[in-house]
Write a protein that holds these residues in place. Structure first.
Motif, PDB file in Angstrom:
ATOM      1  N   LEU A  81       3.782  -7.313  -7.927  1.00 30.13           N
ATOM      2  CA  LEU A  81       3.461  -6.070  -8.665  1.00 30.13           C
ATOM      3  C   LEU A  81       2.252  -6.267  -9.573  1.00 30.13           C
ATOM      4  N   ASN A  82       1.638  -7.435  -9.467  1.00 26.20           N
ATOM      5  CA  ASN A  82       0.530  -7.792 -10.358  1.00 26.20           C
ATOM      6  C   ASN A  82      -0.789  -7.278  -9.772  1.00 26.20           C
ATOM      7  N   ILE A  83      -1.180  -6.087 -10.199  1.00 29.44           N
ATOM      8  CA  ILE A  83      -2.354  -5.420  -9.614  1.00 29.44           C
ATOM      9  C   ILE A  83      -3.639  -6.250  -9.769  1.00 29.44           C
ATOM     10  N   PRO A  84      -3.950  -6.760 -10.969  1.00 30.69           N
ATOM     11  CA  PRO A  84      -5.182  -7.555 -11.087  1.00 30.69           C
ATOM     12  C   PRO A  84      -5.186  -8.782 -10.155  1.00 30.69           C
ATOM     13  N   ALA A  85      -4.041  -9.447 -10.034  1.00 32.11           N
ATOM     14  CA  ALA A  85      -3.980 -10.635  -9.170  1.00 32.11           C
ATOM     15  C   ALA A  85      -4.202 -10.257  -7.704  1.00 32.11           C
ATOM     16  N   ILE A  86      -3.617  -9.129  -7.287  1.00 27.60           N
ATOM     17  CA  ILE A  86      -3.755  -8.707  -5.885  1.00 27.60           C
ATOM     18  C   ILE A  86      -5.187  -8.261  -5.589  1.00 27.60           C
ATOM     19  N   ILE A  87      -5.765  -7.519  -6.525  1.00 28.47           N
ATOM     20  CA  ILE A  87      -7.145  -7.066  -6.321  1.00 28.47           C
ATOM     21  C   ILE A  87      -8.104  -8.277  -6.305  1.00 28.47           C
ATOM     22  N   SER A  88      -7.848  -9.247  -7.170  1.00 26.49           N
ATOM     23  CA  SER A  88      -8.686 -10.464  -7.165  1.00 26.49           C
ATOM     24  C   SER A  88      -8.601 -11.167  -5.814  1.00 26.49           C
ATOM     25  N   ALA A  89      -7.384 -11.268  -5.283  1.00 26.61           N
ATOM     26  CA  ALA A  89      -7.206 -11.904  -3.969  1.00 26.61           C
ATOM     27  C   ALA A  89      -7.971 -11.123  -2.895  1.00 26.61           C
ATOM     28  N   ALA A  90      -7.912  -9.805  -2.998  1.00 26.18           N
ATOM     29  CA  ALA A  90      -8.612  -8.957  -2.014  1.00 26.18           C
ATOM     30  C   ALA A  90     -10.123  -9.158  -2.088  1.00 26.18           C
ATOM     31  N   GLU A  91     -10.615  -9.310  -3.325  1.00 23.95           N
ATOM     32  CA  GLU A  91     -12.054  -9.533  -3.522  1.00 23.95           C
ATOM     33  C   GLU A  91     -12.467 -10.904  -2.974  1.00 23.95           C
ATOM     34  N   ILE A  92     -11.652 -11.926  -3.311  1.00 21.03           N
ATOM     35  CA  ILE A  92     -11.955 -13.290  -2.853  1.00 21.03           C
ATOM     36  C   ILE A  92     -11.952 -13.361  -1.332  1.00 21.03           C
ATOM     37  N   ALA A  93     -10.954 -12.720  -0.718  1.00 21.38           N
ATOM     38  CA  ALA A  93     -10.823 -12.778   0.747  1.00 21.38           C
ATOM     39  C   ALA A  93     -11.779 -11.808   1.434  1.00 21.38           C
ATOM     40  N   ASP A  94     -12.377 -10.935   0.643  1.00 22.69           N
ATOM     41  CA  ASP A  94     -13.334  -9.955   1.154  1.00 22.69           C
ATOM     42  C   ASP A  94     -12.719  -9.072   2.257  1.00 22.69           C
ATOM     43  N   VAL A  95     -11.598  -8.430   1.918  1.00 25.91           N
ATOM     44  CA  VAL A  95     -10.928  -7.571   2.894  1.00 25.91           C
ATOM     45  C   VAL A  95     -11.481  -6.141   2.837  1.00 25.91           C
ATOM     46  N   ASP A  96     -11.260  -5.414   3.925  1.00 29.65           N
ATOM     47  CA  ASP A  96     -11.678  -4.014   3.972  1.00 29.65           C
ATOM     48  C   ASP A  96     -10.594  -3.089   3.439  1.00 29.65           C
ATOM     49  N   ALA A  97      -9.340  -3.545   3.581  1.00 27.88           N
ATOM     50  CA  ALA A  97      -8.230  -2.647   3.268  1.00 27.88           C
ATOM     51  C   ALA A  97      -7.007  -3.423   2.814  1.00 27.88           C
ATOM     52  N   ILE A  98      -6.071  -2.710   2.165  1.00 26.31           N
ATOM     53  CA  ILE A  98      -4.801  -3.294   1.735  1.00 26.31           C
ATOM     54  C   ILE A  98      -3.661  -2.469   2.304  1.00 26.31           C
ATOM     55  N   HIS A  99      -2.715  -3.137   2.960  1.00 22.49           N
ATOM     56  CA  HIS A  99      -1.480  -2.463   3.389  1.00 22.49           C
ATOM     57  C   HIS A  99      -0.378  -2.835   2.403  1.00 22.49           C
ATOM     58  N   PRO A 100       0.245  -1.842   1.764  1.00 26.05           N
ATOM     59  CA  PRO A 100       1.246  -2.158   0.746  1.00 26.05           C
ATOM     60  C   PRO A 100       2.663  -2.340   1.277  1.00 26.05           C
ATOM     61  N   GLY A 101       2.908  -2.042   2.576  1.00 25.62           N
ATOM     62  CA  GLY A 101       4.287  -2.133   3.087  1.00 25.62           C
ATOM     63  C   GLY A 101       5.180  -1.110   2.427  1.00 25.62           C
ATOM     64  N   TYR A 102       6.430  -1.515   2.117  1.00 26.55           N
ATOM     65  CA  TYR A 102       7.301  -0.629   1.321  1.00 26.55           C
ATOM     66  C   TYR A 102       7.833  -1.374   0.119  1.00 26.55           C
ATOM     67  N   GLY A 103       8.290  -0.632  -0.878  1.00 24.15           N
ATOM     68  CA  GLY A 103       8.706  -1.254  -2.134  1.00 24.15           C
ATOM     69  C   GLY A 103       7.460  -1.682  -2.893  1.00 24.15           C
ATOM     70  N   PHE A 104       7.624  -2.555  -3.864  1.00 27.56           N
ATOM     71  CA  PHE A 104       6.508  -3.057  -4.672  1.00 27.56           C
ATOM     72  C   PHE A 104       5.505  -1.941  -5.024  1.00 27.56           C
ATOM     73  N   LEU A 105       4.245  -2.038  -4.558  1.00 27.89           N
ATOM     74  CA  LEU A 105       3.221  -1.088  -5.009  1.00 27.89           C
ATOM     75  C   LEU A 105       2.998   0.079  -4.039  1.00 27.89           C
ATOM     76  N   ALA A 106       3.873   0.203  -3.037  1.00 28.96           N
ATOM     77  CA  ALA A 106       3.625   1.174  -1.971  1.00 28.96           C
ATOM     78  C   ALA A 106       3.484   2.610  -2.480  1.00 28.96           C
ATOM     79  N   GLU A 107       4.209   2.957  -3.546  1.00 24.49           N
ATOM     80  CA  GLU A 107       4.129   4.339  -4.033  1.00 24.49           C
ATOM     81  C   GLU A 107       3.551   4.416  -5.440  1.00 24.49           C
ATOM     82  N   ASN A 108       2.723   3.443  -5.746  1.00 25.28           N
ATOM     83  CA  ASN A 108       2.098   3.378  -7.058  1.00 25.28           C
ATOM     84  C   ASN A 108       0.697   4.014  -6.968  1.00 25.28           C
ATOM     85  N   ALA A 109       0.583   5.231  -7.496  1.00 29.61           N
ATOM     86  CA  ALA A 109      -0.678   5.979  -7.392  1.00 29.61           C
ATOM     87  C   ALA A 109      -1.803   5.266  -8.141  1.00 29.61           C
ATOM     88  N   HIS A 110      -1.438   4.613  -9.233  1.00 30.28           N
ATOM     89  CA  HIS A 110      -2.452   3.880  -9.999  1.00 30.28           C
ATOM     90  C   HIS A 110      -3.059   2.761  -9.147  1.00 30.28           C
TER      91      HIS A 110
END
Ligand code: MV4
Length: 450
Positions: free
Chosen positions: A61-90
């Protein structure tokens, strides 16, 4: 199409998404907590990044940590699955601001549908039948009591930000209205930091029927029929099936069209589930819409032959939903049993620990979704669902029979699981005779300490 996707989840759904990526020639990056370092999906991913300690708030649920990982890995997209951040509009908004595609709806439609009062208004405008109830939120007790009398008791007071049964109160008469109203409000404030509540007629002994919908960026919206999820215990689904065994084709088409109208009215994109209550007369009423892919989505995949996770990825990448509704055919019957590491004998208490024995069923029409393997460890930090067992057969009778055999083949030990509970339900006369509703499990089967 994307070339690399980050999967912001764990467990069986992380594997499910990874496999879809592989089939689309997309590289997958997983994030994991310290507790999950030995998980199968961590080893199977093209890349894995540790994002923090076991506690979900510090990792999944750690948004900054996940976004940092996405930046480091240089991904195009994030799939949230279900639970956790899947329905988090922020979270969806942060992704957008960072130039990363969130594989799901816009934060705007997530906010609209996440607010049950707004969702009801939207559904009503789209001529999707809703449960008779208040126009919007209730703010005046006297007026609300007047409305309750017009509708007729029993009524139910629900939190606008609610879900999963929290912030709900059933009211049987004027006398008990006030205390129910106040406690629903207080619970809504405590749980959701939002005290808005609304009122609906209480539908007695309903079935829970939900429609799987998918929408692209160009206004094309299709459905993949309905699932019956009436077999629940304390708002946790145990068994789901498609199609709903008690509605005819005409009702089915009307129900699914009604779901599509509601989703179109929300200007929605990607996967959604539109939930309805089905009453004794098979009248259906919209209750809420979920803005994520759901645990039970494979049931719809089996009866339609469409890979919903691939569709999610494709529409998020801007592909057109190039299928016609009339070409999506309902074929046979599919059933899913959720297998939780819980002990049914001790009121379904969680049962984490090492998995020494693990034998998976197989055969015609059998599908298993799990992240377990022999030697795996089930962590107490996360959801207790450890596997989903699905069957697909021409008829419901054959599907039940097939599921019974597969459940008996499935050996997970020494931890306790819900396999025996599923077997008990499947062999129950009322389940086999389609005489169940959302209260069945607690009323007829597992009704220990309330
Ligand atoms: C209802 C209802 C009866 N009448 N609304 C429970 C959780 C939330 N998603 C909606 N819920 C219900 N809303 C009206 N107007 C009964 C339930 C309900 C329920 C719904 C779906 C599945 C299981 C349920 C178990 C208990 C109550």
């Amino acid at each position: 199409m994307f070339s690399k996707i980050l999967i912001a989840n764990r467990g069986e759904v992380a594997l499910r998404i990874m496999r879809a990526c592989r089939e689309l020639d997309i590289k997958s990056v997983v994030v994991y907590s310290e507790a999950d370092k030995d998980q199968l999906y961590v080893k199977m991913a093209d890349q894995a990044i540790c994002i923090g300690p076991a506690a979900p708030a510090k990792s999944y649920l750690n948004i900054p940590a996940i976004i940092s990982a996405a930046e480091i890995a240089d991904v195009d997209a994030i799939h949230p699955g279900y639970g956790f951040l899947a329905e988090n509009a922020h979270f969806a908004e942060v992704c957008r601001d960072c130039g990363i595609v969130f594989i799901g709806p816009s934060p705007e439609s997530m906010n609209t549908l996440g607010d049950k009062v707004q969702a009801r208004k939207l559904a009503k405008k789209a001529k999707t039948p809703v449960v008779p109830g208040s126009e919007g939120a209730i703010t005046d007790e006297k007026e609300a009591i007047k409305l309750a009398n017009e509708i007729g008791y029993p009524i139910i007071i629900k939190a606008s930000a609610g879900g999963g049964g929290r912030g709900m109160r059933v009211v049987h008469n004027d006398m008990s209205f006030r205390s129910a109203y106040l406690s629903a409000q207080a619970e809504a404030v405590a749980s959701f930091n939002n005290g808005e509540v609304y009122l609906e007629k209480f539908i007695e002994n309903p079935r829970h029927v939900e429609v799987q919908v998918m929408a692209d960026k160009y206004g094309n919206v299709v459905h993949f029929y309905e699932r019956d999820c009436s077999i629940q215990r304390r708002h946790q689904k145990l068994i789901e099936e498609s199609p709903c065994p008690v509605i005819d084709q005409e009702t089915r088409e009307k129900l699914c069209d009604a779901a599509i109208r509601a989703i179109k009215a929300a200007n929605y994109e990607n996967a959604a589930t539109v939930e309805f209550l089905l009453d004794k007369d098979n009248s259906y009423y919209f209750i809420e819409a979920n803005t994520r892919i759901q645990v039970e989505h494979p049931v719809s995949e089996l009866v339609t032959g469409h890979d919903l996770i691939k569709w999610q990825i494709k529409v998020a990448a801007g592909e057109k939903l190039n299928i016609k509704q009339k070409d999506i055919k309902l074929n046979g019957c599919a059933i899913e049993c959720r297998i939780n590491a819980e002990n049914p004998a001790t009121n379904f208490s969680p049962c984490p620990g090492p998995v020494d024995e693990f034998v998976v069923p197989g055969g015609f029409g059998i599908r298993v979704e799990t992240h377990l393997y022999q030697g795996a460890y089930i962590s107490p930090n996360y959801d207790s669902m450890v596997a989903k067992l699905l069957v697909h057969q021409p008829t419901r009778e054959e599907a039940i029979k097939s599921m019974q055999g597969a459940l008996k083949e499935f050996k997970i030990g020494p931890i306790k699981t819900t396999i025996p509970a599923s077997l008990e339900i499947l062999s129950h006369d009322m389940y086999q005779a389609n005489q169940v509703d959302t209260g069945f499990i607690e009323r007829e089967m597992f009704n220990d300490s309330k």
